[in-house]
Structures are given as structure tokens and as C-alpha cells.
Design an enzyme around this catalytic site. Structure first.
Site, short mmCIF file in Angstrom:
data_model
loop_
_atom_site.label_atom_id
_atom_site.label_comp_id
_atom_site.label_asym_id
_atom_site.label_seq_id
_atom_site.Cartn_x
_atom_site.Cartn_y
_atom_site.Cartn_z
N LYS A 54 -56.25 -23.92 34.17
CA LYS A 54 -57.30 -23.04 34.65
C LYS A 54 -57.25 -22.93 36.17
CE LYS A 54 -60.17 -25.04 31.06
NZ LYS A 54 -61.21 -26.05 30.86
N GLY A 55 -56.58 -23.88 36.79
CA GLY A 55 -56.66 -24.03 38.24
C GLY A 55 -56.24 -22.81 39.03
N ASP A 111 -51.73 -23.36 41.15
CA ASP A 111 -52.70 -23.79 42.16
C ASP A 111 -52.09 -24.84 43.08
OD1 ASP A 111 -52.51 -25.63 40.08
OD2 ASP A 111 -54.66 -25.92 39.85
N ASP A 114 -47.72 -31.02 42.77
CA ASP A 114 -47.89 -32.41 43.21
C ASP A 114 -46.52 -33.09 43.03
OD1 ASP A 114 -48.74 -35.00 43.61
OD2 ASP A 114 -50.36 -34.94 42.18
N LYS A 142 -48.10 -30.45 47.78
CA LYS A 142 -48.32 -31.77 48.39
C LYS A 142 -47.01 -32.26 48.98
CE LYS A 142 -52.19 -33.33 45.67
NZ LYS A 142 -52.73 -34.39 44.83
N PHE A 163 -55.71 -36.52 46.81
CA PHE A 163 -56.28 -35.73 45.71
C PHE A 163 -57.30 -34.76 46.29
CE2 PHE A 163 -58.54 -34.68 41.86
CZ PHE A 163 -57.48 -34.56 40.97
N ASP A 170 -59.94 -29.07 40.13
CA ASP A 170 -61.07 -29.81 39.58
C ASP A 170 -60.83 -31.32 39.51
OD1 ASP A 170 -59.07 -29.69 37.47
OD2 ASP A 170 -60.64 -30.44 36.15
N ARG A 176 -64.46 -26.75 40.79
CA ARG A 176 -63.52 -25.62 40.92
C ARG A 176 -64.09 -24.52 41.80
NH1 ARG A 176 -59.45 -26.22 37.03
NH2 ARG A 176 -60.07 -27.12 35.05
P1 IMP Z 1 -47.58 -32.17 39.00
O1 IMP Z 1 -46.96 -32.05 37.64
O2 IMP Z 1 -47.63 -33.62 39.45
O3 IMP Z 1 -46.94 -31.30 40.05
O4 IMP Z 1 -49.11 -31.78 38.86
C1 IMP Z 1 -49.49 -30.47 38.72
C2 IMP Z 1 -50.85 -30.31 38.10
O5 IMP Z 1 -51.67 -31.47 38.28
C3 IMP Z 1 -51.58 -29.18 38.81
O6 IMP Z 1 -51.31 -27.94 38.20
C4 IMP Z 1 -53.02 -29.63 38.71
O7 IMP Z 1 -53.56 -29.20 37.48
C5 IMP Z 1 -52.97 -31.13 38.71
N1 IMP Z 1 -53.15 -31.68 40.07
C6 IMP Z 1 -52.22 -32.25 40.87
N2 IMP Z 1 -52.75 -32.66 42.04
C7 IMP Z 1 -54.05 -32.31 41.99
C8 IMP Z 1 -55.15 -32.44 42.93
O8 IMP Z 1 -55.03 -32.96 44.05
N3 IMP Z 1 -56.35 -31.95 42.51
C9 IMP Z 1 -56.55 -31.37 41.30
N4 IMP Z 1 -55.55 -31.23 40.40
C10 IMP Z 1 -54.31 -31.69 40.74
#
Ligand code: IMP
Length: 190
Positions: A54-55, A111, A114, A142, A163, A170, A176
């Protein structure tokens, strides 16, 4: 007490919401630039924006309005296995695309990236459907957490690896609708 009850309903004085990481005015300004870049890059093509729910919903609706050419929308909803604040790279598809991708110029709209594990999975999943091109537009990246080069064509902001919440992001479905992106300094859900 369930973690969700420890999240405040009123964030004006909410100690869980930390410093602003990206101001809403900077978000708006950067989205105009990204929209102009995408408009210039897709002069003779109609991109299919694939929003990751949803982000990315808020980002995608603002971004699309800054693209001065026709675009089409589709959405996916995925859930990453792992803790509430860390993904594992194993992704479950909760809602798949409505349309076909063959010969489409697809832009995945995210959105935040990470670790990049979710995106790596999604990219492989969508590439297998034979799009003509497949690019990524993420509002936030990030810094320093990705193990491989993710080839991100459009990046809004590089932020420190804290974070964050707001503008679509969220914690347990809350925050959000904050206009800016803030550090989240509240109790981390387990
Ligand atoms: P990744 O697979 O580690 O790159 O994480 C991606 C997903 O984790 C994003 O699409 C978000 O839904 C969630 N996410 C990662 N970091 C954050 C944060 O700082 N705040 C909120 N959601 C996050």
C-alpha cells in the site's frame, strides 16, 4: 498489550514520531522533477506504472499527475515475510496485476527500498512476463543497505538507514497519512 494499542491516535505530540527526514514541500518538488524526467524519457511510449501497495499509493498518484504524457496504472500487493521492520526477501503476492505485461514499458513504483530484497523478487517476477522494458522509480532509498546493484532508474531521495513513517509508509498500518517522512522512534513492533 498489543503493539497496535501503543501507537498513538494523535501525533501532534506523539513521541514515537521523530524528526522530519524529508519535508513534504521537498517531496512535492522532487516529484515534479521525477515526473518531468519520466515525461522526457517516455516521449513516444505509454508507461505502465505498477504501484506496490500500500505504501506507494500516495507517491504514485502524485507522481502520475506530474507526468505530462498518457500513463496507465496497475497495482500489486505483496507481503514480505519477516518482522514488521525487516524483510526476509520471501515475498507473498496478495494481489497480482490486472493486465498483461507483454511489450509494455513498465515502471515499478515503490515507496522505499531498504535491503532491496522485495524489489529484487518483484523485478524477477515481472521480468518473466516479457515486458519491453522494466524500470524502477522509488521515492526513498536507504543508503548502504543493498547487497547488489539494483539498477534503480529513478530515485527520489537517499536517506539514512533509520526506520521511517509517513507519506505512505507505516508501522502496523498507522502514520501513512503524515505529510512528511519522519523517523519512527517509537517502540518497534516485534
Ligand atoms: P526491502 O525488501 O528490505 O527493500 O523492504 C522493502 C519494503 O519494506 C518496503 O516496500 C516497505 O514496505 C518496507 N519498509 C522498509 N523500510 C521501511 C521503513 O523505514 N518504513 C516503513 N516501511 C519500510
Amino acid at each position: 498489550m498489543a503493539v497496535v494499542n501503543e501507537l498513538s491516535n494523535n501525533w501532534e505530540n506523539d513521541p514515537a514520531i521523530g524528526a522530519v527526514v524529508v519535508e513534504s514541500s521537498d517531496i512535492n518538488h522532487r516529484i515534479k522533477e521525477l515526473g518531468a524526467e519520466i515525461s522526457a524519457d517516455y516521449v513516444d511510449r505509454i508507461p505502465l506504472l505498477v504501484g506496490v501497495l500500500k505504501g506507494a499509493a500516495m507517491f504514485m498518484s502524485d507522481l502520475a499527475r506530474e507526468i505530462t504524457r498518457p500513463v496507465e496504472f496497475d497495482y500489486m500487493s505483496v507481503s514480505s515475510y519477516g518482522s514488521a521492520t525487516r524483510t526476509s526477501g520471501v515475498v507473498r503476492i496478495l494481489k497480482d496485476l490486472d493486465g498483461d505485461l507483454s511489450d509494455r514499458d513498465v515502471i515499478i513504483v515503490e515507496d522505499i527500498v531498504d535491503s532491496g530484497l522485495t524489489l529484487t523478487y518483484l523485478r524477477k517476477y515481472l521480468a518473466a512476463r516479457n515486458p519491453r522494458s522494466l524500470e524502477v522509480c522509488t521515492l526513498l532509498l536507504k543508503e548502504g543497505l543493498q547487497k547488489t546493484d539494483l539498477r534503480l532508474r529513478y530515485v527520489g531521495f537517499r536517506i539514512p538507514p533509520d526506520f521511517v513513517v509517513g507519506y505512505g509508509l507505516d508501522v502496523n498500518e498507522r502514520y501513512r497519512n503524515l505529510e512528511s517522512v519522519h523517523q519512527y522512534v517509537g517502540l518497534r513492533p516485534k
